[in-house]
Scaffold this active site. Sequence first.
Site, PDB file in Angstrom:
ATOM      1  N   SER A 124       0.812  -1.213   0.000  1.00  0.00           N
ATOM      2  CA  SER A 124       0.000   0.000   0.000  1.00  0.00           C
ATOM      3  C   SER A 124       0.844   1.261   0.000  1.00  0.00           C
ATOM      4  CB  SER A 124      -0.925  -0.002   1.222  1.00  0.00           C
ATOM      5  OG  SER A 124      -0.191  -0.222   2.412  1.00  0.00           O
ATOM      6  N   HIS A 154      -2.409  -3.097  -6.116  1.00  0.00           N
ATOM      7  CA  HIS A 154      -2.914  -2.744  -4.786  1.00  0.00           C
ATOM      8  C   HIS A 154      -4.434  -2.813  -4.716  1.00  0.00           C
ATOM      9  CE1 HIS A 154      -3.545   0.470  -1.478  1.00  0.00           C
ATOM     10  NE2 HIS A 154      -3.476  -0.744  -0.951  1.00  0.00           N
ATOM     11  N   GLU A 192      -5.401  -0.231  -7.558  1.00  0.00           N
ATOM     12  CA  GLU A 192      -4.347   0.665  -8.032  1.00  0.00           C
ATOM     13  C   GLU A 192      -3.294  -0.152  -8.778  1.00  0.00           C
ATOM     14  OE1 GLU A 192      -3.685   4.505  -5.247  1.00  0.00           O
ATOM     15  OE2 GLU A 192      -3.159   2.605  -4.299  1.00  0.00           O
ATOM     16  N   ASN A 245      -3.669   5.937  -0.442  1.00  0.00           N
ATOM     17  CA  ASN A 245      -3.109   6.106   0.895  1.00  0.00           C
ATOM     18  C   ASN A 245      -2.332   7.408   1.059  1.00  0.00           C
ATOM     19  OD1 ASN A 245      -4.164   3.843   2.223  1.00  0.00           O
ATOM     20  ND2 ASN A 245      -2.704   2.514   1.203  1.00  0.00           N
TER      21      ASN A 245
END
Length: 291
Positions: A119, A140, A152, A190
């Site tokens: 992440s 991800h 992602e 994130n």
Amino acid sequence: MTVQTVGVIGAGQMGNGIAHVFAAAGYDVVLNDISAEALAAAMAKIETNTARQVSKGQLDAEARDAALARIRTTTDLGELGGGDLIIEAATEREEVKHRIFAALQPSLGPRTILTSNTSSISITRLAARTDRPDRFMGFHFMNPVPLMKLVELIRGIATSEETYRELKTIVGRLGKTAASAEDYPAFIVNRVLIPMINEAVYVLYEGVGSVASIDASMKLGANHPMGPLELGDFIGLDTCLSIMNVLRDGLADTKYRPCPLLVKYVEAGWLGRKSGRGFYDYRSGNPEPTR
């Protein structure tokens, strides 16, 4: 290349979810973990989640049985090497990921694609320690994997266009949406989300609001489905802290300094839902704020 066999490393909440969605989409899955108990727990979780999908009419019983039959478990990492695609979903610690990819090396097929569900950690740096940086990408998934629609896709500096296109096609086959991100610390989701959670911890740390008032304010005032402290507990406070440290180290900006209260909770082992206590205490079955 057409991917059919997928190896998933790590049977935790991300790994079992990834195995679930790949098997449901028709892929043959080999799920690996160092712990046989973790593998058994993962299969029990997948069985429960697929049964729930059947009860809601999202999956028919025959398709569910076929999906479960496509998942095989093993504690032997070498058994994954012959697969078309490998997804590393181990703990968010770079040295652990390097060790896993190094251990895989002797058993890998020449065309196997390597990916990491990291992440936040540099894809370029992870790829550079393997023999195939052109066939390495960040892959991800969001938690919980069966429900969340976004994946992602993060290219390292050496990732080939062929590898990117193959993974983008797979995301579509899974019924999810791909978002392409550049290889900078924490990528897109994130980079935005974890500093927000860290700032909410600062608001608590400074006494501006209580756990309940902070979460209620963001749910009712910003229309968030989950308050930031509740979300931090759901993600895992150790994971939140790891990502903040990656942001701080990678971007060298003091705005990414982890809140001391977040550090204290992690040091205490109060990691959130998975440990039974974080910003909420979950041990009674009725979450109660710890501050």
